[in-house]
Enzyme design. Sequence first.
Site, PDB file in Angstrom:
ATOM      1  N   ASP A 244      38.524  65.651  12.054  1.00 32.18           N
ATOM      2  CA  ASP A 244      37.547  66.299  12.941  1.00 32.18           C
ATOM      3  C   ASP A 244      37.494  67.812  12.716  1.00 32.18           C
ATOM      4  O   ASP A 244      36.439  68.422  12.820  1.00 32.18           O
ATOM      5  CB  ASP A 244      37.931  65.996  14.404  1.00 32.18           C
ATOM      6  CG  ASP A 244      36.864  66.444  15.396  1.00 32.18           C
ATOM      7  OD1 ASP A 244      35.670  66.170  15.145  1.00 32.18           O
ATOM      8  OD2 ASP A 244      37.213  67.065  16.416  1.00 32.18           O
ATOM      9  N   HIS A 249      36.159  72.581   9.243  1.00 28.16           N
ATOM     10  CA  HIS A 249      36.213  73.958   9.729  1.00 28.16           C
ATOM     11  C   HIS A 249      37.400  74.752   9.163  1.00 28.16           C
ATOM     12  O   HIS A 249      37.229  75.860   8.664  1.00 28.16           O
ATOM     13  CB  HIS A 249      36.273  74.001  11.253  1.00 28.16           C
ATOM     14  CG  HIS A 249      35.202  73.189  11.933  1.00 28.16           C
ATOM     15  ND1 HIS A 249      33.917  73.110  11.451  1.00 28.16           N
ATOM     16  CD2 HIS A 249      35.219  72.435  13.051  1.00 28.16           C
ATOM     17  CE1 HIS A 249      33.196  72.345  12.253  1.00 28.16           C
ATOM     18  NE2 HIS A 249      33.962  71.918  13.231  1.00 28.16           N
TER      19      HIS A 249
HETATM   20  C1  BG6 Z   1      33.375  70.101  16.272  1.00 28.96           C
HETATM   21  C2  BG6 Z   1      34.411  69.055  16.567  1.00 28.96           C
HETATM   22  O1  BG6 Z   1      33.023  70.068  14.920  1.00 28.96           O
HETATM   23  O2  BG6 Z   1      33.885  71.393  16.578  1.00 28.96           O
HETATM   24  C3  BG6 Z   1      34.829  69.130  18.028  1.00 28.96           C
HETATM   25  O3  BG6 Z   1      33.885  67.765  16.292  1.00 28.96           O
HETATM   26  C4  BG6 Z   1      35.263  70.518  18.379  1.00 28.96           C
HETATM   27  O4  BG6 Z   1      35.874  68.209  18.305  1.00 28.96           O
HETATM   28  C5  BG6 Z   1      34.216  71.554  17.947  1.00 28.96           C
HETATM   29  O5  BG6 Z   1      35.447  70.569  19.785  1.00 28.96           O
HETATM   30  C6  BG6 Z   1      34.740  72.962  18.132  1.00 28.96           C
HETATM   31  O6  BG6 Z   1      33.714  73.887  17.887  1.00 28.96           O
HETATM   32  P1  BG6 Z   1      33.756  75.345  18.520  1.00 28.96           P
HETATM   33  O7  BG6 Z   1      32.590  76.055  17.931  1.00 28.96           O
HETATM   34  O8  BG6 Z   1      33.672  75.175  20.002  1.00 28.96           O
HETATM   35  O9  BG6 Z   1      35.079  75.931  18.103  1.00 28.96           O
END
Ligand code: BG6
Length: 501
Positions: A244, A249
């Site tokens: 995930d 990321h």
């Molecule tokens: C998403 C995930 O890609 O990114 C989520 O699937 C996560 O689980 C989210 O909560 C977090 O994104 P941000 O921008 O809030 O850090």
Amino acid sequence: MSQSNASQSAPLGDPNHAIDLALFGALGDLAMRKLFPALYHLDREGLMPESTRIMGLARQEHDAASFRKMVNEVLQKRLKSNEQDQQSLERFLARLDYLKLDFSSVDGYDAIRQWRKGSPRPMVVYLSVGARIYGDICHHLQASKSLDNESRVVVEKPIGSDLHSSIEINDAIGEVFPESRIYRIDHYLGKETVQNLIALRFANPLFGTQWNQNNISHVEITVAEKVGIEGRWGYFDEAGQLRDMVQNHLLQLLCLIAMDPPSNLDADAIRDEKVKVLKALKPFVGEALGRDVVRGQYIAGNSDGQAVPGYLEEEDANIQSQTETFVAMKTEVANWRWAGVPFYLRTGKRMPEKLSQIVIHFRQQPHYIFDPDQRGIASNKLIIRLQPEEGIALQVLTKDSGLDKGMRLRPGPLHLDFNSAFPKSRIPDAYERLLLEVMKGQQYLFVRRDEIEHAWRWCDQLIDGWKKRDTPPRRYPAGSWGPVASIAMITQDGRSWYEDY
Ligand code: BG6
């Protein structure tokens, strides 16, 4: 609703960037939470050309009027009062249309061709739906002759759950769209500070010359979330935190930190360099898997002073689940620039706070002339904070002030807080920037197929290793920084996770 001068005076976007946006999954969570507010902001900022039209597609019964009403309600709820103005809102809502469509059957797609008939604008197909139907939708669009040589497709993560499934999905999309018209979203690439990383690294000679194993001792990347699973147990349990968050990321952040300078800012020049980093990531073999990787799962604890359930007690949970909600690891980019420099990554749900930051730790001076008992004071650090408040701080050592202090050292930050440094500018949401780049037809903030596949290759060996070892994730209380073992992993190297800012 307040009236804003910004919207009244703003010109309406470059006509060359006008598009027909077909948004599949228009009633879904992502569309309502992120995409419509982002599109509205683009319109309000004067970045959406007048002729741009948006067609929402979903299975439910609606017409244009009821769809607009629904989007309006969402915007009223999500936008701050100083972001709402009647004129922009009306103009934005007037762009919206709605088509009820069963995505899986080619029958209804002719209506898209009709909608597009005679339009001089390129169509952007945004797939805010499960990846398993990306291929079908692309093929149905092609079969119904709704596409032309300029049509683009935007797809969301996760693309597959391993290398094999991601190849299948990418192949299916690739049968219809060439790579140059596929926009794979990793919304972290749209965040202001992530973009700033490129400016910081490649516009400042100060950092350019220092950015290697001679000067940097280690790098930390933390992406911590305060929230738990939030009603997504089924999806999340199949994925886990590695798929995930790390596969996309965290690895994208790592690539931007570790990559060599691209020869220019073209999408492929940047992406070529990122791919080299992914290829150079050390796999976890043998003992490294147990030593350098920690998997965790949260148990009941506290968040903001409130008792919260553990992962296995969340709604819809399967109490046997061994899925990780936290992962920490020490990895290395095995190349000349980074040999021997550990990259410590950690990410988890139900941490004490929402915090995404990268910390670059520079090496100590080779010859030390100050008080021997201050030798342990950490040397320079560059702290790049993505959220909650975006900013960059450079920790430097200066002389402590006062007649009695002699040459005692004191660490202190040189701080660039974006909100106070640029007080008038609103920091746009990642999706605004990404949608704008799609409108412009620029791909450098999107992930190329080979990046996704190399990232999966690296994650797959980790997942396979976990399967073979078959050890349950370590428990950590909700509201803590993860299993104790993740702290031990870094302290045994004589370091600690950076927590001040
Ligand atoms: C998403 C995930 O890609 O990114 C989520 O699937 C996560 O689980 C989210 O909560 C977090 O994104 P941000 O921008 O809030 O850090």
